[in-house]
Design a protein around this motif. Sequence first.
Motif, PDB file in Angstrom:
ATOM      1  N   ARG A  93      -3.394  16.672   0.491  1.00  0.00           N
ATOM      2  CA  ARG A  93      -2.576  15.474   0.629  1.00  0.00           C
ATOM      3  C   ARG A  93      -1.300  15.535  -0.199  1.00  0.00           C
ATOM      4  O   ARG A  93      -0.413  14.701  -0.030  1.00  0.00           O
ATOM      5  CB  ARG A  93      -3.392  14.245   0.218  1.00  0.00           C
ATOM      6  N   GLU A 150      -6.300   6.522  -1.895  1.00  0.00           N
ATOM      7  CA  GLU A 150      -5.168   6.640  -0.982  1.00  0.00           C
ATOM      8  C   GLU A 150      -3.927   7.200  -1.684  1.00  0.00           C
ATOM      9  O   GLU A 150      -3.081   7.832  -1.060  1.00  0.00           O
ATOM     10  CB  GLU A 150      -4.840   5.287  -0.362  1.00  0.00           C
ATOM     11  N   CYS A 151      -3.817   6.954  -2.985  1.00  0.00           N
ATOM     12  CA  CYS A 151      -2.659   7.427  -3.752  1.00  0.00           C
ATOM     13  C   CYS A 151      -2.902   8.784  -4.411  1.00  0.00           C
ATOM     14  O   CYS A 151      -1.944   9.430  -4.857  1.00  0.00           O
ATOM     15  CB  CYS A 151      -2.294   6.415  -4.839  1.00  0.00           C
ATOM     16  N   GLU A 161       1.537   3.851   2.031  1.00  0.00           N
ATOM     17  CA  GLU A 161       1.159   5.182   2.485  1.00  0.00           C
ATOM     18  C   GLU A 161       1.016   6.171   1.316  1.00  0.00           C
ATOM     19  O   GLU A 161       1.499   7.298   1.357  1.00  0.00           O
ATOM     20  CB  GLU A 161       2.174   5.715   3.513  1.00  0.00           C
ATOM     21  N   GLY A 162       0.342   5.697   0.285  1.00  0.00           N
ATOM     22  CA  GLY A 162       0.061   6.559  -0.855  1.00  0.00           C
ATOM     23  C   GLY A 162       1.101   6.519  -1.953  1.00  0.00           C
ATOM     24  O   GLY A 162       0.866   7.053  -3.037  1.00  0.00           O
TER      25      GLY A 162
END
Length: 302
Positions: free
Chosen positions: A44, A126-127, A208-209
């Motif tokens: 990611r 998510e981050c 979105e992160g």
Amino acid sequence: MTTNTEFDAIIIGGSYSGLSAAMALGRALRSVLIIDSGRSCNHRAPHSHNFITQDGKTPNKISGIAKQQVQQYPTVQLYDGLATDANIMPQGFAITTQNNNVFKARKIIFATGLKDIMPNINGFSECWGISIIHCPYCHGYEIRNEKTGILANGAIAFHYALLISNWSKDLTIFTNGKPTFTQEQTQKIKRNNILIIEKKITSLEHNEGQLENIVFSDKSIIRLKAIYAKPYFEQHCKIPEKIGCEITEQGILKVDMFQETTVKGIFACGDTASPLRAISYAIATGSIAGSTLNNRIIEDEF
């Protein structure tokens, strides 16, 4: 799907360290099977840094190029699947996959990495790897001189504060509960104008992160772009421990300077066997594991 079932070496894990080991073995004319079940732990991360010649490329781009180059060696094969078991045999090892395929090899390399255990904070996972990061050498330059958070407590938080002060002087430690610093650590933190906030965190607001706000249990909010954190982790693969490989107090596989574990014929590289979680280091240890494994086979045969 490979039709061969016996190899000189089986590499479990096909990310940076596993592919590096495979290249060393492929160039040594060894028959190699790489068993890989999916994405690397840093898939990611938007960019990879501090890796000479590859600075700024995405992790997936780097691993994609590596896989293409490794597959140019005809003795190296890839198997898309999950290794679920291993047994020690008279002449080596047998690896069983989730699809009940069984492959045999004279030696094994584990390059399976670590699994991060996310804290129970909404938005953290998510981050993670995007705006919540673990290594200033990998990502610190991009957020230099920014207002930066440290989500940790005790010795870990103190170490982060000391280290990250090189990249930013605007630091805040979020202990997410009562601080556990020693008196000396507290004095040094305050002397360097680092704020300590012990309020409980309920969520991390993000886009979105990309981190935007830290939200506390009292409903207060602090705007922030980046946080350093070090989640707990565990071995991604339980097979090494099952067949007798020793695990250190840090939770990594114990290896010698040549990446061999405490079980003869079994090697480990990358994050599996090191707390230094960087692509460049993973590749280096993979190369050592692959070349040493080849040397062991030569010594056995000569």
